[in-house]
Design a protein around this motif. Sequence first.
Motif, short mmCIF file in Angstrom:
data_model
loop_
_atom_site.label_atom_id
_atom_site.label_comp_id
_atom_site.label_asym_id
_atom_site.label_seq_id
_atom_site.Cartn_x
_atom_site.Cartn_y
_atom_site.Cartn_z
N LEU A 1 15.70 12.38 -6.65
CA LEU A 1 14.73 13.41 -7.03
C LEU A 1 13.80 13.72 -5.85
O LEU A 1 13.42 14.87 -5.64
CB LEU A 1 13.93 12.94 -8.26
N TYR A 2 13.45 12.69 -5.08
CA TYR A 2 12.55 12.85 -3.92
C TYR A 2 13.16 13.83 -2.92
O TYR A 2 12.50 14.75 -2.44
CB TYR A 2 12.40 11.47 -3.28
N ALA A 3 14.45 13.64 -2.63
CA ALA A 3 15.12 14.51 -1.65
C ALA A 3 15.19 15.95 -2.17
O ALA A 3 15.03 16.91 -1.40
CB ALA A 3 16.52 13.98 -1.35
N VAL A 4 15.39 16.10 -3.47
CA VAL A 4 15.45 17.46 -4.05
C VAL A 4 14.06 18.10 -4.02
O VAL A 4 13.89 19.27 -3.65
CB VAL A 4 16.00 17.38 -5.51
N ARG A 5 13.02 17.33 -4.36
CA ARG A 5 11.65 17.87 -4.37
C ARG A 5 11.23 18.31 -2.98
O ARG A 5 10.54 19.31 -2.82
CB ARG A 5 10.67 16.81 -4.90
N ASP A 6 11.65 17.55 -1.98
CA ASP A 6 11.26 17.85 -0.59
C ASP A 6 11.61 19.29 -0.21
O ASP A 6 10.88 19.94 0.52
CB ASP A 6 11.94 16.84 0.35
N ASP B 1 2.66 14.15 -12.48
CA ASP B 1 3.71 13.37 -13.16
C ASP B 1 4.80 12.93 -12.17
O ASP B 1 5.22 11.78 -12.16
CB ASP B 1 4.37 14.21 -14.27
N LEU B 2 5.25 13.88 -11.33
CA LEU B 2 6.35 13.54 -10.41
C LEU B 2 5.88 12.60 -9.31
O LEU B 2 6.61 11.69 -8.91
CB LEU B 2 6.95 14.82 -9.81
N ILE B 3 4.66 12.80 -8.80
CA ILE B 3 4.15 11.91 -7.75
C ILE B 3 3.97 10.50 -8.31
O ILE B 3 4.38 9.51 -7.70
CB ILE B 3 2.83 12.46 -7.14
N THR B 4 3.39 10.42 -9.51
CA THR B 4 3.16 9.10 -10.12
C THR B 4 4.50 8.38 -10.33
O THR B 4 4.66 7.21 -9.94
CB THR B 4 2.44 9.26 -11.48
N ALA B 5 5.45 9.08 -10.93
CA ALA B 5 6.74 8.43 -11.22
C ALA B 5 7.45 8.06 -9.94
O ALA B 5 8.06 6.99 -9.83
CB ALA B 5 7.61 9.36 -12.07
N SER B 6 7.36 8.91 -8.93
CA SER B 6 8.05 8.65 -7.66
C SER B 6 7.48 7.41 -6.98
O SER B 6 8.20 6.49 -6.62
CB SER B 6 7.91 9.89 -6.76
N ILE B 7 6.15 7.42 -6.82
CA ILE B 7 5.53 6.29 -6.11
C ILE B 7 5.72 5.00 -6.89
O ILE B 7 6.17 3.99 -6.34
CB ILE B 7 4.03 6.57 -5.86
N LEU B 8 5.37 5.04 -8.16
CA LEU B 8 5.35 3.78 -8.90
C LEU B 8 6.74 3.25 -9.24
O LEU B 8 6.92 2.04 -9.37
CB LEU B 8 4.49 3.92 -10.15
N SER B 9 7.74 4.13 -9.38
CA SER B 9 9.07 3.59 -9.68
C SER B 9 9.51 2.67 -8.53
O SER B 9 10.01 1.57 -8.75
CB SER B 9 10.08 4.71 -9.91
N LYS B 10 9.30 3.14 -7.29
CA LYS B 10 9.69 2.31 -6.13
C LYS B 10 8.85 1.04 -6.06
O LYS B 10 9.34 -0.04 -5.78
CB LYS B 10 9.43 3.07 -4.81
N LYS B 11 7.54 1.23 -6.26
CA LYS B 11 6.63 0.10 -6.08
C LYS B 11 6.83 -0.95 -7.16
O LYS B 11 6.80 -2.15 -6.90
CB LYS B 11 5.17 0.60 -6.07
N LYS C 1 0.87 -1.18 0.00
CA LYS C 1 0.00 0.00 0.00
C LYS C 1 0.90 1.22 0.00
O LYS C 1 1.98 1.21 0.61
CB LYS C 1 -0.89 -0.06 1.25
N HIS C 2 0.47 2.28 -0.69
CA HIS C 2 1.26 3.52 -0.64
C HIS C 2 0.30 4.70 -0.63
O HIS C 2 -0.73 4.68 -1.29
CB HIS C 2 2.19 3.62 -1.85
N SER C 3 0.66 5.71 0.15
CA SER C 3 -0.17 6.92 0.22
C SER C 3 0.52 8.05 -0.53
O SER C 3 1.75 8.11 -0.58
CB SER C 3 -0.36 7.28 1.69
N THR C 4 -0.29 8.96 -1.08
CA THR C 4 0.31 10.11 -1.76
C THR C 4 0.79 11.15 -0.75
O THR C 4 1.38 12.15 -1.14
CB THR C 4 -0.68 10.76 -2.75
N GLY C 5 0.53 10.94 0.52
CA GLY C 5 1.10 11.82 1.54
C GLY C 5 0.06 12.68 2.23
O GLY C 5 -0.75 13.34 1.59
N GLY D 1 9.81 12.17 5.06
CA GLY D 1 8.88 13.29 4.98
C GLY D 1 9.05 14.00 3.66
O GLY D 1 10.16 14.08 3.12
N LEU D 2 7.94 14.52 3.15
CA LEU D 2 7.98 15.23 1.87
C LEU D 2 7.16 16.49 2.04
O LEU D 2 5.96 16.42 2.33
CB LEU D 2 7.38 14.32 0.79
N GLY D 3 7.80 17.66 1.87
CA GLY D 3 7.08 18.91 2.07
C GLY D 3 6.49 18.95 3.48
O GLY D 3 7.17 18.67 4.46
N1 URA Z 1 5.04 9.49 -1.90
C1 URA Z 1 6.10 9.27 -2.72
O1 URA Z 1 6.79 8.25 -2.58
N2 URA Z 1 6.39 10.17 -3.66
C2 URA Z 1 5.66 11.29 -3.84
O2 URA Z 1 5.97 12.05 -4.73
C3 URA Z 1 4.55 11.53 -3.00
C4 URA Z 1 4.25 10.61 -2.03
#
Ligand code: URA
Length: 430
Positions: free
Chosen positions: A163-168, A177-187, A80-84, A112-114
């Motif tokens: 990219l996650y650390a830079v976006r934070d 686009d960035l949220i989708t790529a971030s979450i799904l690349s890991k998953k 499971k993953h949350s968008t935050g 943490g993100l933002g």
């Molecule tokens: N969770 C993530 O892993 N990436 C995002 O960009 C947002 C929430």
Amino acid sequence: MDARSIILGLREKRTLSVEEIHWFARGLSDGTVSDAQAGAFAMATCLNGLGDAGRVALTEAMRDSGDVMTWDLPGPVVDKHSTGGVGDCVSLILAPALAACGAYVPMISGRGLGHTGGTLDKLEAIPGVNTEVSETKFRQMVGGLGCAIVSATGDIAPADKRLYAVRDVTSTVESIDLITASILSKKLAAGLETLVLDVKCGSGAFMGCASEASELANALVSTAKGAGCSTLALVTDMNSPLAPAAGNALEVRECLRVLEGRQDGVLLQLTAALGGALLVAAKLATDEAKGRSMIRAVIASGQAREVLAKMVAALGGPTDVSETCLPEASVVLEVQAKKTGHISEIDVRALGEAVVHLGGGRLYGGQKLDMAVGLSQLGRVGDHVEQGGPLAMVHAANEAAAEHAAKAVLSAIVIAGTAAPTPLILETVE
Ligand code: URA
């Protein structure tokens, strides 16, 4: 190809080629692309978007920037993953509960993100816990305990890690686009068979309005399914903090309360809903009601708590994790309601920002967090409050920081004569 011309193309709204996106993702993982270039790429993507094909290309390129895992386990491999969100500590309850139900959960999480908290930071609020483990250890934990919540190893989606650390720290989170790529690349790199996504919507979410959240949910589900992972998403309310607390150790405390049967609020309700839907998709439950009751049953029996305790110990924490091992802030200040009524509106992002400014989140890359600080006893929209009664407790490192956060809490929460609770689940996208 070079980073400058790719960034320029994005800035000028040119559709990038798949090759350019792949080049940039490779550059993120091998260091050819600098932090400044990564920040500019993220900002240009936030402002101008990559388009549907670009989003898929970035997701696949970031997934392939490291290893893609495969599993051979006697049960379904799920996550499971949350968008935050704020006070969103579902993962710490749900991963062990799913494992206790017979699923295998290789959960690669984020920090943490933002203004939102991250599962890894929360877990590391438990003294001794280190979520940076080798792939061998990750595999041993998933196979032996049924779940492991870890940071992406250097070999899993390293492009996202950067990219996650830079976006934070560059205000570049809010992009479909960035949220989708971030979450799904890991998953997708974790080799999942089935995934449930919790797409947050509201004042504390990256997507404030229902149409944006729905768009994100659809982008996530279609991109993940296109890559061969059976996926569904629930769009859920983030106009109130999910748990009554926000802050790393404070949220772990709330999770322990749920896992010990001492808290039966929306945090448990959402955990059961996400888990129930996932168990059905993974064919471990015949319908959602059955799935939800399986999750509740393994929590009520203490099985999920036992899995969490074993996972914490395997990550270097105490063998008997409990509330008493968590750090406590030196100053605790009660914020009192100015009038009697119902909470009609919460600026949840402002509450999250208050936690960041207390030291519970990062204002710059590499900042060391204060795990003890945050907010507790937070209410939800619709809750009744009494004049002079508690609106929240601020946990801070010093009096000045506590006063500052107390003011932020007071201006974030609106009290009116009447207000109805908001629904928790807004939409299901399959
Ligand atoms: N969770 C993530 O892993 N990436 C995002 O960009 C947002 C929430």
